[in-house]
Motif scaffolding. Structure first.
Motif, PDB file in Angstrom:
ATOM      1  N   ASP A   1       0.847  -1.222  -0.123  1.00  0.00           N
ATOM      2  CA  ASP A   1      -0.333  -0.052   0.236  1.00  0.00           C
ATOM      3  C   ASP A   1       0.830   1.262   0.021  1.00  0.00           C
ATOM      4  OD1 ASP A   1      -2.098  -1.669   0.004  1.00  0.00           O
ATOM      5  OD2 ASP A   1      -2.746  -1.222   2.115  1.00  0.00           O
ATOM      6  N   ALA A   2       2.024   1.186   0.888  1.00  0.00           N
ATOM      7  CA  ALA A   2       2.784   2.520   0.937  1.00  0.00           C
ATOM      8  C   ALA A   2       3.624   2.731  -0.300  1.00  0.00           C
ATOM      9  CB  ALA A   2       3.777   2.217   2.151  1.00  0.00           C
ATOM     10  N   ASP A   3       3.987   1.413  -0.954  1.00  0.00           N
ATOM     11  CA  ASP A   3       4.638   1.839  -2.407  1.00  0.00           C
ATOM     12  C   ASP A   3       3.735   2.372  -3.174  1.00  0.00           C
ATOM     13  OD1 ASP A   3       6.908   0.484  -1.012  1.00  0.00           O
ATOM     14  OD2 ASP A   3       6.717  -1.066  -2.059  1.00  0.00           O
ATOM     15  N   CYS A   4       2.611   1.603  -3.250  1.00  0.00           N
ATOM     16  CA  CYS A   4       1.586   2.118  -4.430  1.00  0.00           C
ATOM     17  C   CYS A   4       1.082   3.591  -4.157  1.00  0.00           C
ATOM     18  CB  CYS A   4       0.100   1.330  -4.163  1.00  0.00           C
ATOM     19  SG  CYS A   4      -1.008   1.901  -5.345  1.00  0.00           S
ATOM     20  N   GLU A   5       0.956   3.965  -2.830  1.00  0.00           N
ATOM     21  CA  GLU A   5       0.663   5.497  -2.541  1.00  0.00           C
ATOM     22  C   GLU A   5       1.974   6.402  -2.828  1.00  0.00           C
ATOM     23  OE1 GLU A   5      -1.146   8.876  -1.358  1.00  0.00           O
ATOM     24  OE2 GLU A   5      -1.942   6.802  -1.327  1.00  0.00           O
ATOM     25  N   LYS A   6       2.998   5.869  -2.836  1.00  0.00           N
ATOM     26  CA  LYS A   6       4.525   6.620  -3.242  1.00  0.00           C
ATOM     27  C   LYS A   6       4.297   7.116  -4.745  1.00  0.00           C
ATOM     28  CE  LYS A   6       9.106   6.824  -2.090  1.00  0.00           C
ATOM     29  NZ  LYS A   6      10.301   6.126  -1.554  1.00  0.00           N
ATOM     30  N   ARG A   7       4.051   5.761  -5.538  1.00  0.00           N
ATOM     31  CA  ARG A   7       4.062   5.700  -6.673  1.00  0.00           C
ATOM     32  C   ARG A   7       2.971   6.735  -7.315  1.00  0.00           C
ATOM     33  NH1 ARG A   7       4.752   0.429  -6.528  1.00  0.00           N
ATOM     34  NH2 ARG A   7       2.549  -0.041  -6.846  1.00  0.00           N
TER      35      ARG A   7
END
Length: 129
Positions: free
Chosen positions: A76-82
């Protein structure tokens, strides 16, 4: 893990909807009956209530120390960052298109002189006067 311990009978049940778990890798156990730590014979059936890792409801059912929950939260954090990076890139591109502080082209004018053709000589084009 249960298979490695010698248990062979499982009843995989979707805890959210009427779906059939086909591939274990994209499902996570959210409840086990009987609960872990209780005595169980190797021929007893273990009921595993499972959910897909992409189901939003799974976050509330996994325990805080769950490695599955940790991977989901990291994803989720990686997706939000992208997404934030993509939004910043789009905003920057939009601002670049609207930035009128620097000219994007230059208009120049030139004067050319044409000397008419004479006899066997062709016309000549010369820059400037």
């Amino acid at each position: 893990m249960l298979k490695d311990a010698g248990y062979k009978k499982f009843d995989d049940v979707d805890a959210l909807a009427d779906r059939t778990p086909m591939w274990d890798a994209n499902w996570a156990v959210v409840k086990q009956v009987p609960e872990g730590g209780l005595p169980l014979a190797y021929d007893d059936v273990v009921r595993l209530e499972v959910m897909k890792k992409d189901d939003t409801e799974i976050r509330a059912l996994l325990t805080a120390g769950s490695p599955v929950l940790a991977r989901i939260l990291q994803r989720d954090a990686d997706c939000e960052k992208r997404q934030q990076g993509e939004e910043q890139r789009r905003a920057k591109a939009a601002n670049k298109l609207l930035d009128c502080s620097k000219p994007t082209f230059e208009i120049t004018s030139e004067t050319w002189r044409i000397d008419a053709a004479t006899g066997t000589s062709p016309a000549r084009f010369m820059r400037g006067m």
